[in-house]
Design an enzyme around this catalytic site. Structure first.
Site, PDB file in Angstrom:
ATOM      1  CE  LYS A 186      -3.343  -2.698  -0.313  1.00 10.38           C
ATOM      2  NZ  LYS A 186      -4.224  -3.407   0.577  1.00 10.38           N
TER       3      LYS A 186
HETATM    4  C1  LIG Z   1      -5.260  -4.531   0.747  1.00 11.74           C
HETATM    5  C2  LIG Z   1      -6.738  -4.448   0.672  1.00 11.74           C
HETATM    6  C3  LIG Z   1      -7.560  -4.787   1.762  1.00 11.74           C
HETATM    7  C4  LIG Z   1      -7.047  -5.468   2.995  1.00 11.74           C
HETATM    8  O1  LIG Z   1      -6.068  -4.815   3.672  1.00 11.74           O
HETATM    9  P1  LIG Z   1      -5.293  -5.581   4.849  1.00 11.74           P
HETATM   10  O2  LIG Z   1      -4.599  -4.504   5.608  1.00 11.74           O
HETATM   11  O3  LIG Z   1      -4.324  -6.529   4.175  1.00 11.74           O
HETATM   12  O4  LIG Z   1      -6.273  -6.311   5.661  1.00 11.74           O
HETATM   13  C5  LIG Z   1      -8.914  -4.552   1.666  1.00 11.74           C
HETATM   14  N1  LIG Z   1      -9.461  -4.057   0.541  1.00 11.74           N
HETATM   15  C6  LIG Z   1      -8.718  -3.758  -0.536  1.00 11.74           C
HETATM   16  C7  LIG Z   1      -9.394  -3.182  -1.744  1.00 11.74           C
HETATM   17  C8  LIG Z   1      -7.335  -3.964  -0.517  1.00 11.74           C
HETATM   18  O5  LIG Z   1      -6.605  -3.715  -1.612  1.00 11.74           O
END
Ligand SMILES: *Cc1c(COP(=O)(O)O)cnc(C)c1O
Length: 389
Positions: A186
């Site tokens: 992210k």
């Molecule tokens: C990465 C992601 C998540 C989950 O995030 P985590 O921190 O790994 O639980 C949820 N929704 C979307 C669209 C994502 O890309």
């Protein structure tokens, strides 16, 4: 095979600098490594960055979704609307809470659900809608807020891709309830981590209670009061608190967010110009309303009709050329459990399925060089040429 890069280019890689490392080392030496002063400081900095009223740091965005849906009291008999073009966690949690996921189709040009596609699947049992700000572009918040208010349902924004994104001049997360992720791919990372922000005080207080066993105070707050008796369980809760080791990374990463996002925008601009000269992709359209894109992902849609290969086979060919890629996402409703056990499956969402077979993500992260972008473009052009019908 013509062009092969000499070293593998990963699809993503976190940008970690000396300040990130020093901060973590300081926490390790401090004597307090779980939830404590760094978490509080990270939450405060995050609130300030977004202009949000309340924030709660957690172990992941998935944990945040679990707590928000629990705090809203979502359970058996309820329905929750979400896209199938998303990470599976949201759909899994709706299912685990005993509620039923209801999938809204996306627009194949923007890759996002629309107020119309959500309205089409609303029933009296729907309690919440969870749209996804996709790849760094925002949904139309004005339209979705109106729809949710008119229908009396909760609006929970999946903002995992949208840290720094703006919709009509307003930063995602400033108002409403939004959930961010700090997974290593992210825009900023804490290793693993997530943040719920909300302007609903009652909701965030429930989230804070549920994140730590249902105790009103976490271990740090009890420690700070020195010797106070252990709190009582107010209601059964979970164990989703972020550690101070992780929060330290969050603080130093957040300081660089705007800079990191500018670098992402620059690299995305290079891709735009390079890919404009390569036949083989269907267009993706940015939202028509004013917005600022956070360039979380650079996704493309492969023109399959012209190729002898499936998307998955195409990605294997790119891998042979040392180019890593990702798939965001394989439609959730076509995956084993939802297809075989939950009564969904191919045919339900034509636009989503069309995208699901064609979409993939090119390498995009701040530490990439212009030469890396050039390598990806060359490998794409060669692979397309070799795979043409
Ligand atoms: C990465 C992601 C998540 C989950 O995030 P985590 O921190 O790994 O639980 C949820 N929704 C979307 C669209 C994502 O890309």
């Amino acid at each position: 095979m013509s062009f092969v890069r000499s070293t593998p280019l990963p699809f993503s890689r976190p940008s970690i600098n000396q300040e990130d490392i020093d901060g973590v080392v300081d926490v390790l030496k401090s004597g307090w490594i779980t939830t404590g002063p760094r978490c509080a400081a990270f939450e405060a900095a995050f609130r300030e960055y977004l202009g949000a009223e309340h924030a709660c740091a957690l172990t992941s965005a998935t944990a945040g979704m679990h707590l928000v849906l629990s705090a809203l009291g979502i359970g058996p008999g309820d329905e929750v609307v979400t896209p199938s073009m998303t990470w599976s966690s949201t759909v899994n949690l709706i299912t685990l809470l005993g509620a039923r996921p209801v999938f809204a189709d996306i627009d194949r040009r923007t890759l996002m659900v629309t107020p119309e596609s959500v309205e089409n699947v609303l029933t009296p049992r729907v309690r919440a809608i969870i749209p996804v700000h996709f790849a760094g572009a925002p949904i139309d918040l004005t339209a979705f807020r109106k729809l949710a208010a008119d229908r009396g349902v909760a609006l929970v924004e999946d903002a995992a891709h949208a840290l720094g994104t703006e919709c009509r001049g307003e930063r995602i997360g400033r108002r409403g309830t939004a959930i961010f992720s700090f997974h290593p791919i992210k825009n900023i990372t804490t290793g693993e981590g997530g943040m719920v922000v909300s302007d609903d005080r009652e909701l965030i207080e429930k989230v804070k209670l549920l994140k730590f066993h249902g105790l009103a105070r976490d271990a740090w707050q009890r420690y700070a009061r020195m010797g106070a008796l252990q709190d009582e369980v107010a209601l059964p809760g979970f164990k989703y608190n972020l550690t101070d080791i992780q929060a330290s990374l969050g603080i130093t990463q957040l300081k660089r967010l705007n800079e990191l996002n500018r670098r992402r925008a620059f690299l995305a601009g290079l891709y735009d110009r390079r890919l404009a000269g390569i036949e083989g992709f269907d267009p993706i359209r940015p939202p028509s309303y004013p917005h600022l894109h956070s360039h979380h992902l650079y996704v493309v849609l492969l023109k399959l009709e012209r190729l002898r290969l499936s998307r998955d086979e195409f990605l294997v060919e790119l891998k042979k050329r040392n180019i890593g890629t990702g798939i965001h996402f394989r439609a959730v409703h076509t995956q084993y459990y939802y297809r075989e056990c939950a009564g969904f499956g191919p045919g339900l969402l034509p636009e989503t399925e069309w995208v699901s077979e064609r979409i993939f993500s090119l390498p995009l992260y701040p530490d990439m060089t212009e030469g890396d972008v050039e390598d990806v473009a060359q490998a794409l052009a060669d692979t397309l040429a070799a795979a043409r019908k």
